[in-house]
Design an enzyme around this catalytic site. Structure first.
Site, PDB file in Angstrom:
ATOM      1  N   GLU A  38      45.605  21.245  47.530  1.00 43.25           N
ATOM      2  CA  GLU A  38      46.326  20.058  48.561  1.00 43.25           C
ATOM      3  C   GLU A  38      45.976  19.604  47.420  1.00 43.25           C
ATOM      4  O   GLU A  38      46.169  17.866  47.383  1.00 43.25           O
ATOM      5  CB  GLU A  38      44.962  19.499  49.032  1.00 43.25           C
ATOM      6  N   GLU A  84      42.054  27.736  54.745  1.00 46.20           N
ATOM      7  CA  GLU A  84      41.625  27.909  55.499  1.00 46.20           C
ATOM      8  C   GLU A  84      41.730  28.071  57.315  1.00 46.20           C
ATOM      9  O   GLU A  84      40.391  29.062  57.738  1.00 46.20           O
ATOM     10  CB  GLU A  84      42.073  26.058  56.239  1.00 46.20           C
TER      11      GLU A  84
HETATM   12  N1  3HC Z   1      33.765  28.139  47.871  1.00 43.93           N
HETATM   13  C1  3HC Z   1      32.768  28.814  47.218  1.00 43.93           C
HETATM   14  N2  3HC Z   1      32.586  29.481  46.510  1.00 43.93           N
HETATM   15  C2  3HC Z   1      33.677  30.056  46.560  1.00 43.93           C
HETATM   16  C3  3HC Z   1      34.622  29.758  46.677  1.00 43.93           C
HETATM   17  C4  3HC Z   1      34.785  28.214  47.570  1.00 43.93           C
HETATM   18  N3  3HC Z   1      36.115  27.546  48.410  1.00 43.93           N
HETATM   19  N4  3HC Z   1      35.958  30.686  46.517  1.00 43.93           N
HETATM   20  C5  3HC Z   1      35.146  31.560  45.747  1.00 43.93           C
HETATM   21  N5  3HC Z   1      33.597  31.382  45.611  1.00 43.93           N
HETATM   22  C6  3HC Z   1      33.152  31.898  45.240  1.00 43.93           C
HETATM   23  C7  3HC Z   1      32.860  33.231  46.071  1.00 43.93           C
HETATM   24  O1  3HC Z   1      31.994  33.660  46.972  1.00 43.93           O
HETATM   25  C8  3HC Z   1      32.002  34.502  44.751  1.00 43.93           C
HETATM   26  O2  3HC Z   1      30.903  33.673  44.470  1.00 43.93           O
HETATM   27  P1  3HC Z   1      29.980  34.764  43.977  1.00 43.93           P
HETATM   28  O3  3HC Z   1      30.297  35.236  43.038  1.00 43.93           O
HETATM   29  O4  3HC Z   1      28.183  34.379  44.167  1.00 43.93           O
HETATM   30  O5  3HC Z   1      29.845  36.485  45.173  1.00 43.93           O
HETATM   31  C9  3HC Z   1      32.390  34.082  43.796  1.00 43.93           C
HETATM   32  O6  3HC Z   1      33.226  32.747  44.262  1.00 43.93           O
HETATM   33  C10 3HC Z   1      33.977  34.453  42.904  1.00 43.93           C
HETATM   34  O7  3HC Z   1      34.745  34.897  44.349  1.00 43.93           O
HETATM   35  P2  3HC Z   1      35.535  36.567  44.890  1.00 43.93           P
HETATM   36  O8  3HC Z   1      34.470  37.475  44.351  1.00 43.93           O
HETATM   37  O9  3HC Z   1      35.673  35.874  45.966  1.00 43.93           O
HETATM   38  O10 3HC Z   1      36.757  36.648  43.404  1.00 43.93           O
HETATM   39  P3  3HC Z   1      38.014  36.605  43.622  1.00 43.93           P
HETATM   40  O11 3HC Z   1      38.199  36.833  42.332  1.00 43.93           O
HETATM   41  O12 3HC Z   1      37.472  38.192  44.272  1.00 43.93           O
HETATM   42  O13 3HC Z   1      38.592  36.329  44.173  1.00 43.93           O
HETATM   43  C11 3HC Z   1      39.119  34.309  45.173  1.00 43.93           C
HETATM   44  C12 3HC Z   1      38.742  34.564  43.964  1.00 43.93           C
HETATM   45  C13 3HC Z   1      41.277  34.366  45.442  1.00 43.93           C
HETATM   46  C14 3HC Z   1      39.654  32.512  44.774  1.00 43.93           C
HETATM   47  C15 3HC Z   1      38.306  34.072  46.281  1.00 43.93           C
HETATM   48  O14 3HC Z   1      37.042  33.755  45.678  1.00 43.93           O
HETATM   49  C16 3HC Z   1      39.069  33.848  47.525  1.00 43.93           C
HETATM   50  O15 3HC Z   1      40.155  33.742  47.952  1.00 43.93           O
HETATM   51  N6  3HC Z   1      38.234  31.803  48.006  1.00 43.93           N
HETATM   52  C17 3HC Z   1      38.282  31.116  49.133  1.00 43.93           C
HETATM   53  C18 3HC Z   1      39.354  30.435  49.059  1.00 43.93           C
HETATM   54  C19 3HC Z   1      39.234  29.554  50.142  1.00 43.93           C
HETATM   55  O16 3HC Z   1      39.467  30.459  51.022  1.00 43.93           O
HETATM   56  N7  3HC Z   1      40.151  28.096  50.147  1.00 43.93           N
HETATM   57  C20 3HC Z   1      39.513  27.374  51.080  1.00 43.93           C
HETATM   58  C21 3HC Z   1      38.799  26.716  51.194  1.00 43.93           C
HETATM   59  S1  3HC Z   1      38.477  25.168  52.412  1.00 43.93           S
HETATM   60  C22 3HC Z   1      38.932  24.526  52.496  1.00 43.93           C
HETATM   61  O17 3HC Z   1      39.521  23.885  50.895  1.00 43.93           O
HETATM   62  C23 3HC Z   1      39.222  23.137  53.322  1.00 43.93           C
HETATM   63  C24 3HC Z   1      39.873  22.207  52.170  1.00 43.93           C
HETATM   64  O18 3HC Z   1      41.429  22.547  53.564  1.00 43.93           O
HETATM   65  C25 3HC Z   1      39.741  20.627  53.074  1.00 43.93           C
END
Ligand code: 3HC
Length: 682
Positions: free
Chosen positions: A104, A124
């Protein structure tokens, strides 16, 4: 180094976000970005602004750990409003996975330059949310309603090539991303270089949205967020941008507070927490797994082999005869051919993967394998025989794994002289598709073997959960309790269709009887034949046995609990058998309410889950949730049985478990001591 910093390079300001591990848009990032943007915007030297991220990825989203806590300014939507007011061209230089709020931020920029390996998306919905920082309003304006609906309701990222095709990316960079983004910014025409997505308009016939709701009705069954996305995108076609943003913000707030989103966020962190095992961390050495052998070319063995072939690891598959080996190759080829016909893989990938598959009938040929997984018939003597043979041929340091679903792996390991190398790798059928891997450690399994199993799970894109040894481990031990209650409810008078419908409506992918028909009723009947009657409730499975005796083994025989002709209809023999069995066991038949069905099925899982925890079979409650959500399709919006129990209230669960201990007897309904303790603390 500050989390957000700006560097003026002649006429271009480069703002760098550095918030490891994934540059989540935490308060520090938001306020840093707000501060630096304001500074460079008012700096006369600056003609254009590039936003880039350090580390492995562009921002991967809002900071999920802040959700549910009191909001802290500047909020992400406020930051977007500030960005929209900037009068200088804004260029996002993107790499890694720009997801959610990260994407975004990029959509709020006027241009997007992407490294060729970038993935972008709005996931999301996977957290029970809609995008909350303009995604539902900007993306349709940029790429049209249908493509935006696909991306936002599906939650799956797209790659950089697709991003160009859709008009999300303005340029791809195969070399130095930042240099390319700066060059791109300098090449912009002095006039018309500020191109806000919020200034675009988008139109669509309103009926598209009803059609789209029907399109996702099946896959999004029970989830609130995907349908809210459709409403928000519809608003983008009907209302001015600002009103759309207000709508999106209201809905986002509602969803963040909803039990569904709490449950889905719980699973997000639970899946990651499952990999954290006390005493085993990143410093624990792992064994290299460059070649794998699989013993047994049944459906399970073939599915297991495919996982490794798919990631380029050569597999030797052992069968008892060359005919059986050929049949296994044919099974694997058939699965691959079906993937090619569905466009999920190319012919070239099929050929490469099959070239990595060797078939063998000789144990000696497994001597070079780094990991050997046994997937033979579920029988202790057969498995011990296999492990004794493996002990003789496997190279020192090879990991010896069993795919057993129920058996005592300590006993299996005793057939070897190296029990520290033995581990359970329990795949779920179909093994090449199901995302869960239950990793079972014995009393002797060494830490580096466990760490290696977790590393290999990541490589084959499965979520691993650690279990100790007990009958059925976490997954099948709990599932057996669910199956028991279903069987008893049937004898007490609940109908097959009624029970299936109640649990389908609860959110399970299908009812237990439908699942048994799919898996084959005879499999459970054969497995129980080896058990002592003290180990299970023979009443609950008496109908199953009688059906199998009459040739009704499930879908494979054309009939089971249901008859499979053109349609699926109830097998009329089942009710008669249930009446006979109820009489045999002295069970009085009655009308059973839907509420009782749901309550007994769910509470049987909850009580067993706490017993599994108190025995130390599972390390934490959230591991059990991951197992049930990924292994059996427990609705993600309910977060898994343990999270759901907390949602219902542990005192409430305990009260009802005690009620069933009174009405059903204490054999299965004695409350877990841990549950009693935790309920008292609630
Ligand atoms: N917020 C907080 N922590 C996050 C995060 C996030 N958005 N994304 C990842 N992390 C943390 C994980 O919990 C993990 O923490 P840990 O090492 O303490 O367990 C660390 O970052 C690494 O994450 P992964 O183990 O998942 O690492 P990968 O390399 O396998 O994957 C990734 C990376 C593809 C970015 C995956 O973490 C992911 O899919 N993250 C979530 C992405 C997501 O859902 N984003 C949308 C969030 S909601 C939002 O943005 C709302 C907005 O519209 C207002």
């Amino acid at each position: 180094m500050p989390i957000v910093s700006a560097d003026i390079r002649d006429d271009i300001a480069v703002i760098t976000i550095d918030n490891p591990p994934v540059n989540a848009l935490s308060l520090a990032v938001r306020s840093g970005l707000s501060r630096e943007l304001a500074l460079v915007n008012s700096d006369d030297r600056v003609e254009a602004i590039v936003i880039v991220c350090a580390g492995r990825t562009f921002c991967a989203g809002a900071d999920i750990s802040e959700f549910g806590k009191p909001p802290m300014d500047p909020s992400l939507p406020d930051l977007m409003t500030e960005m929209d007011a900037i009068e200088k061209p804004l260029v996002a230089a993107m790499h890694g996975t720009a997801l959610g709020g990260g994407f975004e931020v990029a959509l709020c920029c006027h241009y997007r330059v992407m490294d060729t390996g970038t993935k972008v998306g709005l996931p999301e919905v996977n957290l029970g949310l809609i995008p909350g920082a303009g995604g539902t309003q900007r993306l349709p304006r940029l790429i049209g309603v249908n493509a935006a609906l696909d991306m936002i309701t599906g939650g799956k990222p797209i790659d950089a090539r697709k991003a160009v095709e859709l008009g999300v990316a303005d340029m791809l960079s195969a070399d130095d991303l930042l240099e390319d983004a700066i060059m791109f910014a300098r090449s912009l025409p002095p006039q018309d270089s500020v191109r806000r997505v919020s200034d675009l308009t988008v139109h669509a016939d309103s009926e598209i949205f009803d059609i789209y709701k029907q399109k996702i009705a099946k896959r999004a069954r029970g989830f609130l967020a995907p349908f809210t996305v459709i409403e928000a995108v519809k608003i983008a076609t009907e209302m001015p941008f600002e009103e759309g943003i207000d709508f999106e913000r209201e809905k986002f707030k509602e969803l963040v507070a909803s039990p569904q989103s709490k449950a889905q966020r719980h699973l997000f962190f639970a899946e990651r927490a499952a990999a954290k095992i006390p005493g085993i961390d990143r410093s624990t050495p792992t064994r290299a797994i460059n070649s794998v052998a699989v013993i047994g070319g049944g459906i399970m063995g073939c599915g297991i082999a495919i996982n490794f072939l798919n990631v380029g690891v050569p597999v030797t598959l052992l069968e008892v005869s060359s005919e059986a080996a050929d049949a296994a190759r044919e099974k694997i080829s058939k699965i691959y051919r079906s993937s090619v016909s569905k466009g999920r893989m190319t012919e070239e990938e099929l050929l490469t993967n099959l070239a990595n598959l060797s078939l063998s009938t000789e144990y000696e040929e497994l001597s070079g394998a780094d990991l050997i997984i046994e997937a033979v018939f579920e029988d202790m003597d057969v498995k011990k025989d296999v492990f004794a043979k493996l002990n003789a041929v496997a190279k020192p340091g090879a990991i010896l794994a069993t795919n057993t679903s129920f058996l005592d792996i300590n006993d299996i390991a005793s057939a070897t002289s190296r029990p520290e190398d033995v581990i359970g790798l329990h795949f779920f059928s179909p093994a090449h598709i199901m995302p869960l891997l239950e990793v079972v450690r014995t009393g002797d399994t060494s830490d580096d073997v466990i760490a290696s199993a977790f590393a290999l799970a990541k490589n084959i894109r499965k979520t691993p959960v650690l279990s100790g040894v007990c009958y059925g481990f976490i997954a099948n031990r709990m599932s057996s309790c669910y199956g028991r209650e279903v069987g008893l409810l049937q004898l007490e008078g609940a109908g097959v269709e009624q029970i299936d419908q109640v649990m389908y409506d609860f959110g399970m992918p299908m009812g237990m009887f439908t699942m048994l028909d799919m898996a084959g009723i005879d499999i459970g009947v054969m497995a129980r034949a080896k058990l002592s009657k003290d180990d299970y409730d023979e009443r609950a499975f008496a109908v199953h046995g009688a059906l199998v005796e009459r040739g009704h083994k499930g879908q494979k025989s054309g009939s089971g609990f249901y008859i499979y002709d053109d349609d699926k209809t109830l097998n009329s023999e089942v009710e008669t058998i249930a009446e006979e069995m109820a009489e045999k066991f002295g069970i009085e038949r009655r009308t059973v309410s839907d509420q009782e069905i749901e309550e007994r099925c769910v509470l049987a899982l909850v009580n067993e889950g706490y017993k599994i925890l108190e025995e130390g079979i599972a390390l934490k409650e959230s591991d059990i949730d991951v197992v049930f959500a990924l292994g059996f399709g427990f609705p993600r919006y309910k977060g898994g049985p343990m999270h759901y129990a907390r949602h219902l209230g542990l005192k409430n669960c305990l009260k009802n478990i005690e009620k069933y201990a009174n009405t059903q007897g204490e054999r299965w309904w004695t409350p877990s001591a841990l549950l009693v303790k935790l309920a008292a603390e609630e």
